[in-house]
Design a protein around this motif. Sequence first.
Motif, short mmCIF file in Angstrom:
data_model
loop_
_atom_site.label_atom_id
_atom_site.label_comp_id
_atom_site.label_asym_id
_atom_site.label_seq_id
_atom_site.Cartn_x
_atom_site.Cartn_y
_atom_site.Cartn_z
N ASN A 62 0.83 -1.21 0.00
CA ASN A 62 0.00 0.00 0.00
C ASN A 62 0.86 1.26 0.00
OD1 ASN A 62 -2.31 -1.49 0.04
ND2 ASN A 62 -2.49 -1.47 2.27
N PRO A 63 0.90 1.98 -1.12
CA PRO A 63 1.82 3.12 -1.25
C PRO A 63 1.44 4.30 -0.37
CG PRO A 63 0.35 2.99 -3.14
CD PRO A 63 0.07 1.78 -2.32
N LEU A 64 2.42 5.19 -0.15
CA LEU A 64 2.24 6.34 0.75
C LEU A 64 2.11 7.64 -0.05
CD1 LEU A 64 5.13 5.46 3.25
CD2 LEU A 64 2.72 4.75 3.37
N ALA A 112 8.15 3.41 -0.80
CA ALA A 112 7.06 4.36 -0.53
C ALA A 112 5.99 4.30 -1.60
CB ALA A 112 7.61 5.78 -0.41
N THR A 113 6.38 3.93 -2.82
CA THR A 113 5.40 3.85 -3.90
C THR A 113 5.01 2.40 -4.18
OG1 THR A 113 7.20 3.86 -5.50
CG2 THR A 113 6.15 5.98 -5.05
N ALA A 114 5.39 1.50 -3.31
CA ALA A 114 5.10 0.07 -3.46
C ALA A 114 5.52 -0.41 -4.85
CB ALA A 114 3.62 -0.21 -3.19
N ILE A 193 -11.48 9.75 -9.66
CA ILE A 193 -11.42 9.92 -8.21
C ILE A 193 -11.14 8.56 -7.59
CG2 ILE A 193 -12.71 10.56 -6.12
CD1 ILE A 193 -12.45 13.00 -7.76
N LEU A 194 -10.04 8.46 -6.83
CA LEU A 194 -9.73 7.19 -6.17
C LEU A 194 -10.30 7.17 -4.75
CD1 LEU A 194 -6.01 6.58 -7.18
CD2 LEU A 194 -8.09 5.90 -8.37
N ARG A 195 -10.36 8.35 -4.15
CA ARG A 195 -10.92 8.44 -2.79
C ARG A 195 -11.61 9.78 -2.65
NH1 ARG A 195 -6.82 8.11 2.12
NH2 ARG A 195 -6.26 10.18 1.44
N PRO A 222 -4.44 1.60 -0.27
CA PRO A 222 -5.11 1.35 1.00
C PRO A 222 -6.50 1.96 1.09
CG PRO A 222 -3.44 3.02 1.25
CD PRO A 222 -3.30 2.48 -0.13
N GLY A 223 -6.63 3.21 0.61
CA GLY A 223 -7.92 3.87 0.70
C GLY A 223 -8.95 3.11 -0.12
N MET A 224 -8.47 2.24 -0.98
CA MET A 224 -9.38 1.50 -1.85
C MET A 224 -9.69 0.14 -1.28
SD MET A 224 -8.41 3.11 -5.37
CE MET A 224 -10.03 2.63 -5.69
P1 AMP Z 1 -3.59 6.94 3.05
O1 AMP Z 1 -2.11 6.97 3.18
O2 AMP Z 1 -4.20 5.88 3.87
O3 AMP Z 1 -4.19 8.28 3.28
O4 AMP Z 1 -3.95 6.54 1.56
C1 AMP Z 1 -3.16 6.81 0.47
C2 AMP Z 1 -4.01 6.90 -0.77
O5 AMP Z 1 -3.23 7.44 -1.81
C3 AMP Z 1 -4.52 5.59 -1.27
O6 AMP Z 1 -5.88 5.49 -1.04
C4 AMP Z 1 -4.27 5.58 -2.76
O7 AMP Z 1 -5.49 5.85 -3.42
C5 AMP Z 1 -3.34 6.70 -3.02
N1 AMP Z 1 -1.98 6.37 -3.46
C6 AMP Z 1 -0.85 6.53 -2.74
N2 AMP Z 1 0.24 6.25 -3.48
C7 AMP Z 1 -0.19 5.90 -4.69
C8 AMP Z 1 0.46 5.51 -5.89
N3 AMP Z 1 1.80 5.45 -6.00
N4 AMP Z 1 -0.29 5.22 -6.95
C9 AMP Z 1 -1.63 5.30 -6.86
N5 AMP Z 1 -2.31 5.68 -5.76
C10 AMP Z 1 -1.61 5.97 -4.69
#
Ligand code: AMP
Length: 315
Positions: A62-64, A112-114, A193-195, A222-224
């Motif tokens: 889960n990327p940051l 950090a970007t998985a 929109i992803l989140r 993660p948010g997904m």
């Molecule tokens: P959070 O850290 O829990 O607030 O969630 C991070 C959100 O950022 C996730 O829900 C993803 O939708 C999005 N996200 C973070 N890094 C990436 C990435 N490298 N590619 C796509 N989406 C990402």
Amino acid sequence: MKKNYSNIYSFNKKIIKKTVNFLKLNNIVGLPTETVYGLAGNAYSDKAIKKIYSLKKRPRRNPLIIHYYNYEKAKKDVYFNKNFFKLYKRFCPGPITFVLKKNKNSNISSLATASLNTVAIRFPKHRVIKTLLKFLSFPLAMPSANISSGLSPIDAFNVFEEFKKKLKIIIDGGRSKIGIESTVVDLTNHPKILRPGIISPNEIKNILKTNFSKKKINLRSPGMMKKHYSPGIPVIIGQKPKNINHAYIVFGKRFKSSKNYFNLSKKGDLKEAAANLYKIMRKIKKNGFKKIYVSKIPSFGPGIAINDRLSRASK
Ligand code: AMP
Ligand code: MG
């Protein structure tokens, strides 16, 4: 500051200097932002990123989100496009995260970007994080400062409750005004929109003058994830509580006050409701209620984000 909370600091020059040095040594700190509190570390350092994942018990896939002072500081790490600049001009600094293609020359840790070829970037507005980002020569990777899948913290004491003395520094920047996580918009292809967040899909649509992609995406984010933002007790949507051991989250003036009723906004303001959501869920849990029932919340504007979080909390 009480002795128990000796790792919570007020915002001043001295703590900024101390925190900058601490982050340079790849340590992790708890910081306020206008959305929720975050767990921050050097985005260019594998060592710092590993610490974030392990503190949060967050799955490595889960990327940051990476946080910058302004777009100029992000130039080296991502490829910008027109849609990005349109939204940046309108909403930044603020509660919106952009997913963009990762620049070949980027120094961002691939942890950090998985290992994706995309990066999620944000430009936060809160003056504590802005001040830090201004002084740092690297961006901050910063997920919410809670153990994975739980509720995001909205004040310094919430962060303390999650990590106790595992963090050497938590900066107190008051209660997060927005109170829910940023809107995440993917701009790598047709916008999507992803989140949802406090900035609504319609506001973004109006700026970009385009509809969103309906394509199902296959992002490991993660948010997904279906279960997320959980208060640790069952959440049931669209039903009334069966007895007074069950809390009832309500919205608007038609609800009377009662010991087990928690109104997100008596005056029916969705922005206020979003800001109260996690505070109220934490309070309900603390007061010993065994279940949370939720009445209908309007599904427009910030209501979309509130319903998204409640629905994931109920999974
Ligand atoms: P959070 O850290 O829990 O607030 O969630 C991070 C959100 O950022 C996730 O829900 C993803 O939708 C999005 N996200 C973070 N890094 C990436 C990435 N490298 N590619 C796509 N989406 C990402
Ligand atoms: Mg989070």
